[in-house]
Design a protein around this motif. Structure first.
Motif, PDB file in Angstrom:
ATOM      1  N   THR A 129       5.597  -8.161   0.719  1.00 14.77           N
ATOM      2  CA  THR A 129       4.800  -6.941   0.832  1.00 14.77           C
ATOM      3  C   THR A 129       5.710  -5.783   1.200  1.00 14.77           C
ATOM      4  N   THR A 135       0.845  -1.192   0.000  1.00 15.03           N
ATOM      5  CA  THR A 135       0.000   0.000   0.000  1.00 15.03           C
ATOM      6  C   THR A 135       0.882   1.245   0.000  1.00 15.03           C
ATOM      7  N   SER A 179      -4.574   6.867   2.233  1.00 14.17           N
ATOM      8  CA  SER A 179      -4.161   6.254   0.975  1.00 14.17           C
ATOM      9  C   SER A 179      -3.842   7.317  -0.069  1.00 14.17           C
ATOM     10  N   ALA A 229      -1.024   2.355  -8.372  1.00 14.82           N
ATOM     11  CA  ALA A 229      -1.902   1.917  -7.288  1.00 14.82           C
ATOM     12  C   ALA A 229      -3.354   2.096  -7.727  1.00 14.82           C
ATOM     13  N   ASP A 235       5.151  -1.798   2.026  1.00 18.56           N
ATOM     14  CA  ASP A 235       4.318  -0.609   2.202  1.00 18.56           C
ATOM     15  C   ASP A 235       5.209   0.629   2.183  1.00 18.56           C
ATOM     16  N   GLU A 286      -7.567   2.923  -3.851  1.00 18.34           N
ATOM     17  CA  GLU A 286      -7.371   2.785  -2.405  1.00 18.34           C
ATOM     18  C   GLU A 286      -5.894   2.709  -2.029  1.00 18.34           C
ATOM     19  N   GLY A 287      -5.007   3.031  -2.970  1.00 18.03           N
ATOM     20  CA  GLY A 287      -3.572   3.066  -2.687  1.00 18.03           C
ATOM     21  C   GLY A 287      -2.898   1.728  -2.710  1.00 18.03           C
ATOM     22  N   GLU A 288      -3.567   0.663  -3.162  1.00 15.62           N
ATOM     23  CA  GLU A 288      -2.973  -0.671  -3.202  1.00 15.62           C
ATOM     24  C   GLU A 288      -2.295  -0.886  -4.558  1.00 15.62           C
ATOM     25  N   LYS A 305       0.716   5.179   1.226  1.00 19.33           N
ATOM     26  CA  LYS A 305      -0.031   6.139   2.034  1.00 19.33           C
ATOM     27  C   LYS A 305       0.791   7.394   2.234  1.00 19.33           C
ATOM     28  N   THR A 337     -10.177  -3.001  -6.552  1.00 19.14           N
ATOM     29  CA  THR A 337     -10.660  -2.702  -5.206  1.00 19.14           C
ATOM     30  C   THR A 337     -11.703  -3.757  -4.833  1.00 19.14           C
TER      31      THR A 337
END
Length: 817
Positions: A90, A27, A35, A52, A92, A55-57, A29, A392
């Protein structure tokens, strides 16, 4: 065995490929934990990357090993991350807001803002940056999503709740209306050649549809002086770095920042005048090279855009080669409303794998778009591997829900249930509404029975009557969208006490269409039928003007049309028996002093004798149109040629053959017409023209119905077709000799009215036009008009002249179709 070996080899190769790609996700942010939607992620030194979601993913597949990743978003400082990728992991990321400073800049109250010097430098380099890349290829992923944000419970008598259930909306009539993804390979060559080949397409709720996503629709090049946003505005928009941008924009330097050793100038752009077609927002310019780094611009109702309220445009560039920057992404976000409906959404395009090599040639760009039948056959497994932007939760649900709805919508039980509701006979609609239109959607059969009120007519030859029509249509090929159609018509006049019946049938044959028309009917003496049934009835009954002049025809016609590449051809052959008719009634609602009906002979209005003796005619007609366009788009339904920058040329030949099947006519007519619409004039709007000329090479034996007729008009309303007049008599100037006609029209697209406060909110367009006709009988008929257009409604004032003498003038109202 060979096939099995090939499949085994393919599976091994696929497994090896997938084994080499490892999934990185996470993600993005900001420093407040919010996000950052649609932030860019790409591998340093390459054009491989992703974006992304809302939702920022993000997710990105990379080979095993070390990579340097760049995370960036407009308004945020770039972050660089070094990773050693061995297994799926992952990562972030937190992006901090960019800090733009004015520490070394002193701006005096009466001094010019430093932004102007930056913009002047960008303008000087504009053309260089526009043309510095001669050709390239790239891969483009496009995702589009549109949502209904709110809606009334009912609209035009329709229950929106019920419609919402069918298309997947929630109980509050909200939800995704359109969700689509596509992958496209593009090729570009200077100055403006673009070819698209769609590789894959996915549309939520349909396994048969193809995505509307087109690279040509989302591309926006701010190095161009003018930018066209089709359907959103009749006017082009002026780039913030156009050659004349300083006349339209004000600029303010908000600060500078350093990224990768290069200084970025953050400049606010503002319109000098509210109604000018310009952008608002922020543009980022690189120091020294003076190229665009990114944009964060928007358009509002102030710029007179249609349909939507606000459109934001965020575009980012990345360095892909020494001293060459190319777009990495462009995103459109929009909101709007119409008649109680509110909607919003976005389109985003990601560019990767730029290749400046190759040996592209101009002939490669004849096919501007290619979409094959296999494009929408990719399954969910493919998209899970290929999709660069994660779905999403809402989008995942929409795909699943609408896949279920799509399967349900194709089932016989479901389609029959819809038809049961639709096929209920409603007497009121049949009498005064849309008629009765039953259907069998499972068999793809559609029936249409016209309403009685729309079938009613009145003229002085037949009196009151019904001209009733019913039709049957069946889709015989859903892949190519081809239909068989049959139409039947019955006509009865209560004063003339005569019944007529006819049938028209049409069937597609590969790239051709064959049609048959036979029966009997009452026809307009002007074969272009410029006068509507309703318009004549109102004028006859209420204004004592029986404008329509008719004759009786018994006929059989065969029509064959075919596309030969970008040449459209049609051929027809037909026999007809023609009989002149006389008035049988003089009924009117109002008896106006000094007015009286004329005879059914438009050339002898006081005569009550037949205009011509009963006769037979066998005629053949041929027409060929060429649009001078070699560019075409290939769809599963066939090849479609693009509009040309040149006019369309059409050649016509008509011949009456004497003696064949008792034919009494003998003539030859040759004509040509040249037409072009939507001729862009930049900020001054667009023009169109239609020119036609013809000559009877032989007119040994012919009747008035064989003359060359024109699209006249004697009503308060007028047709806006390109070759229509607004004051010309329907029959008076028809000719058996030669003719020339010209029609010119220009729409200024609000160039003047947009400058007037309050009035510009109406979104009016100024229109002017000129029509001309010359025949040996009448040296020239000239008319000009000027007026205003609102949406598709046009009100003009015009004046006409015959041989220089005033003929008619007044206001006319038209609807642009």
């Amino acid at each position: 065995m060979r096939l099995f070996s090939f499949v085994l080899l393919f599976l091994c190769a696929s497994g090896f490929t997938y084994a080499q790609e490892i999934l990185l996700k996470g993600t993005i942010k900001d420093n407040k934990g919010l996000s950052v939607p649609f932030a860019s992620v790409y591998e340093k030194g390459t054009t491989r990357g992703t974006s992304a979601n809302s939702e920022g993913e993000y997710q990105l597949k990379l080979s095993a090993g070390q990579h340097t990743l760049i995370f960036k978003a407009i308004g945020f400082s770039q972050e660089s991350k070094q990773i050693d990728l061995k297994t799926a992991q992952t990562l972030d990321v937190i992006l901090n807001p960019s800090v733009y400073e004015l520490k070394d800049v002193i701006i005096q109250a009466d001094a010019e803002d430093p932004a102007y010097e930056v913009i002047r430098n960008a303008i000087r380099k504009r053309k260089r940056h526009l043309t510095e890349v001669e050709q390239y290829t790239a891969d483009v992923y496009i995702k589009g999503m549109q949502k209904l944000l709110s809606a009334p419970k009912k609209f035009l008598g329709q229950n929106i709740d019920e419609i919402g259930k069918q298309i997947g909306l929630d109980s509050n009539r909200r939800g995704i209306l359109y969700l689509s993804e596509s992958e496209t390979k593009i090729s570009f060559m200077q100055p403006d050649k673009l070819r698209e080949e769609m590789i894959s397409s996915k549309v939520s709720g349909s396994n048969r549809s193809f995505s509307f996503n087109r690279v040509s629709d989302v591309e926006l090049n701010f190095y161009e002086n003018l930018l066209v946003l089709n359907d959103l505005s009749n006017r082009p928009f002026i780039s913030p770095i156009a050659d004349n941008a300083l006349f339209y924009y004000k600029y303010k330097l908000l600060g500078t920042s350093i990224e990768n050793g290069e200084m970025i100038n953050k400049i606010e752009i503002m319109p000098r005048r509210a109604a000018d077609p310009v952008f608002r927002g922020i543009i980022y310019i690189l120091e020294d090279s003076w190229r665009i780094h990114s944009t964060d611009l928007y358009l509002t109702k102030e710029a007179n855009i249609n349909v939507i309220d606000t459109l934001s445009i965020r575009q980012e560039f990345i360095p892909v080669k020494s001293k060459i920057w190319m777009p990495s992404s462009i995103r459109y976000d929009f909101t709007g409303g119409f008649l109680g409906f509110r909607f919003g959404g976005y389109f985003i395009a990601l560019y990767k794998n730029y290749d400046f090599g190759g040996n592209l040639k101009k002939k490669d760009f004849a096919e501007v778009l290619k979409i094959t039948k296999e494009v929408n056959k990719k399954d969910s497994t493919y998209w899970e591997q290929a999709r660069p932007i994660p779905l999403t939760a809402e989008e995942q649900i929409d795909y699943v829900k609408k896949e279920t709805l799509a399967a349900k919508r194709e089932s016989k039980v479901y389609l029959d249930s819809l038809d049961a509701v639709n096929n209920k006979f409603k007497p009121l609609a049949f009498i005064i509404g849309s008629g009765y239109n039953p259907r069998n959607r499972y068999k793809k059969e559609y029936y249409r029975f016209g309403s009685l009120v729309n079938s009613a007519f009145y003229n002085t030859v037949e009196g009151f009557g019904l001209n009733y029509q019913a039709s049957y249509t069946k889709q015989i090929d859903s892949a190519t969208n081809k239909y068989l159609s049959i139409t039947g018509k019955l006509r009865y006049g209560f004063s003339s006490e005569r019944m007529y019946g006819s049938m028209f049938g049409s069937i597609p044959i590969k790239t051709s269409r064959l049609s048959l028309n036979m029966g009997s009917d009452v026809m307009d003496l002007n074969n272009l039928t410029p006068l509507s049934q309703l318009g004549n009835m109102i004028n006859t009954l209420y204004f004592e003007r029986n404008l329509l002049k008719v004759y009786e025809s018994k006929f059989i016609n065969l029509i064959y049309s075919k596309s030969l590449g970008n040449i459209q051809t049609s051929f027809s052959a037909g026999w007809t028996n023609r009989r002149a008719l006389l008035n049988t009634t003089d009924y009117k609602i109002r008896d106006l002093e000094g007015k009286q009906f004329t005879s059914n002979d438009p050339l002898l209005p006081d005569s009550n004798l037949p205009m011509f003796p009963e006769n037979q005619a066998f005629k053949i007609q041929f027409r060929a149109s060429y649009a001078f366009s070699n560019e075409y788009a290939t769809y599963p339904t066939g090849r479609f040629y693009s509009p040309s920058k040149y006019p369309r040329l059409s050649i016509n030949y008509s011949k009456g053959i004497h003696g064949l099947l008792g034919s009494d006519v003998n003539y030859d007519l040759v004509s040509v017409d040249l037409a072009k619409s939507d001729i862009k004039s930049g900020l001054l709007g667009s023009s169109s023209f239609w020119l036609g000329a013809g000559k009877f090479l032989n007119s040994k034996s012919m009747y008035f119905v064989d003359y060359k007729h024109f699209r006249g008009n004697r009503l308060w309303s007028f047709s806006t077709e390109s070759n229509n007049f607004i004051f010309l008599d329907y029959y008076k100037y028809s000719t058996p000799q030669s003719y020339f006609e010209a029609h010119l029209h220009h729409n200024f697209s609000g160039f003047l009215t947009n400058k007037i406060p309050y009035i510009r909110k109406l979104k009016l367009s100024e229109v002017i036009g000129f029509n001309y006709l010359s025949t040996p009988k009448m040296r020239n008929f000239t008319e000009g008009y000027a007026g205003l257009q609102y949406l598709n409604f046009r009100l003009v004032y015009g004046r006409s002249f015959v041989n220089g003498k005033g003929y008619d003038d007044g206001f006319r109202f038209g609807i642009v179709l």
